[in-house]
Design an enzyme around this catalytic site. Structure first.
Site, PDB file in Angstrom:
ATOM      1  N   CYS A  25     -25.635  25.743   8.380  1.00 39.20           N
ATOM      2  CA  CYS A  25     -26.815  25.570   7.544  1.00 39.20           C
ATOM      3  C   CYS A  25     -26.693  24.408   6.540  1.00 39.20           C
ATOM      4  CB  CYS A  25     -27.154  26.874   6.827  1.00 39.20           C
ATOM      5  SG  CYS A  25     -28.898  26.983   6.320  1.00 39.20           S
ATOM      6  N   GLU A  42     -27.051  32.101  11.726  1.00 40.61           N
ATOM      7  CA  GLU A  42     -26.479  32.529  10.454  1.00 40.61           C
ATOM      8  C   GLU A  42     -27.231  33.766   9.964  1.00 40.61           C
ATOM      9  OE1 GLU A  42     -25.481  30.487   6.105  1.00 40.61           O
ATOM     10  OE2 GLU A  42     -27.297  29.890   7.198  1.00 40.61           O
ATOM     11  N   LYS A  73     -17.811  28.648   5.574  1.00 39.74           N
ATOM     12  CA  LYS A  73     -18.840  27.705   5.119  1.00 39.74           C
ATOM     13  C   LYS A  73     -18.417  27.041   3.811  1.00 39.74           C
ATOM     14  CE  LYS A  73     -23.839  27.534   4.200  1.00 39.74           C
ATOM     15  NZ  LYS A  73     -25.067  28.363   4.135  1.00 39.74           N
TER      16      LYS A  73
END
Length: 412
Positions: free
Chosen positions: A213, A80, A179
């Protein structure tokens, strides 16, 4: 805790046809990248300047992709923020974004780069996959225009999404994931995806799902549903993970998640020790195949390991743990000793000290009781150990509900 219901409108399936022979094992690669940042403070640049900056990182990422493919890797995961970093305000990020189309468009950016406008990054990632015959998983920024007919449309007239992309060995654009669970520090310049996207795809070496993440923290969607509902074998995990001891250390957290969810996890982190950013690995239901954690050097690291393509079918696949058996077994309950409170990562834990070299302890907070039987090989006079529990809402750098136990040690 985010609660979401699965519905047809929130399920995003990306599929490819399986090759003739399914592989029992495959070789995975992840790269911990020492990202070249845009500067110390946000700066507005032209699109041309943004592409030049991103190419500095893409040059490095292409070289490691070439190496991974030459060593027999079937897939590589890049981290990321690995293409442009994180030193941005909303308007200064915009030149680094591209319009990433729906994967259903049947597009190979490497051979048709002008089809969707200015897509230099997508072209380069596609060519990396095509030239080296490897699946490439990368993280970049997507932009989507909107107007007043959309009540959630940002004031600047477009959405900005933290996005993972996947290209197959022919360079075909295979998958796109926005995300869903943003970390607090990225909220000023990225927008939340409107709904959780359960992006997954088939290969000859298993079914893959994608998260990014903070998605792996205490949220059900999309991470848990990808495993429980869509039955993925491997989770692809680009991350920019800051190690916050003792609960959020990358290697321990990601390895435990893979073991607990009983899937493979390919975790690629940023390497920036000055910001506590390090910790990548290839994790399986049986533990780590390989990992990298280095707070001293400034170089990135390529990791490669062979893993089971479909771990559920492996003879070594661990059985599920029935935690209710432990919770209901009286022999695991011990009288609660003297307790004290202590703060870890802004949460107030209830602790009991482990003052003896061996013993049995229970510590409770609200409705959560945790039990420990322990024996120390050796205990020095200047060492202090404590066993703690927390049951509550975590509200710093994100908001989610936690029930967690902790065993900590320090010098007295």
């Amino acid at each position: 805790m985010v609660h979401s219901q699965l519905s047809i409108c929130t399920i995003f399936l990306i599929g490819v046809v399986l090759e003739v022979s399914a592989l029992e094992k495959y070789t995975a690669a992840v790269y911990e990248h020492a990202v070249i940042l845009t500067g110390e403070t946000p700066k507005l640049v032209t699109r041309e300047e943004a592409v030049q900056q991103m190419n500095k990182n893409l040059d490095v990422l292409e070289e490691v992709t070439k190496t991974a493919a030459a060593l027999g890797s079937h897939i590589i995961v890049l981290p990321e923020d690995g293409i442009y970093g994180w030193v941005f305000e909303r308007k200064t990020l915009y030149p680094y974004l591209e319009d990433i189309p729906d994967p259903q468009e049947n597009w190979i950016p490497c051979t048709d780069p002008q089809r969707f406008g200015s897509t230099e990054v997508q072209e380069r990632l596609s060519c990396m996959a095509r030239n080296y015959s490897i699946y490439v998983v990368a993280n970049m920024g997507d932009k989507k225009s909107c107007n007043s007919t959309d009540p959630k449309c940002p004031k600047d007239g477009h959405y900005q999404y933290n996005t993972d992309v996947v290209y197959d060995p022919k360079g075909k654009f295979l998958a796109r994931y926005h995300k869903y669970n943003l970390f607090e520090t990225e909220m000023p310049y990225f927008d939340f995806a409107k709904e959780p996207q359960f992006v997954n795809f088939n290969t000859s070496f298993g079914r893959f799902g994608i998260i990014t993440c903070a998605d792996i923290l205490n949220f059900r969607e999309p991470a848990v549903s990808l495993v429980e509902v869509f039955k993925v074998d491997t989770i692809l995990f680009p991350t920019a993970w800051t190690n916050d001891l003792p609960l959020l250390s990358a290697i321990q957290f990601h390895s435990a998640w893979a073991m607990g969810m009983r899937v493979n996890l390919l975790s690629a982190n940023i390497h920036k020790p000055s910001l506590d950013l390090t910790g990548s690995g290839i994790f399986t239901p049986n533990g780590a195949q390989t990992y990298y954690f280095d707070m001293k050097t400034q170089e990135g690291r390529l990791l490669i390991a062979e893993v089971d393509a479909r771990p559920r079918q492996s003879p070594t696949y661990p059985p599920p743990v029935n935690w209710s058996l432990y919770a209901s077994d009286p022999k695991h309950f011990f009288p609660q000793a003297d307790v004290f409170t202590g703060t870890i990562y802004f949460d107030n834990f209830t602790f009991t000290e482990l003052s003896q070299e061996a013993g049995n302890h229970t510590v409770c907070q609200k409705g959560l009781c945790c039990h420990l039987s322990y024996k120390m090989a050796e205990k020095c006079n200047n060492e202090v150990y404590a066993f703690g529990a927390f049951d509550g809402l975590h509200v710093v750098e994100g908001e989610y509900y936690l029930q967690v136990r902790n065993l900590v040690g320090c010098n007295g």
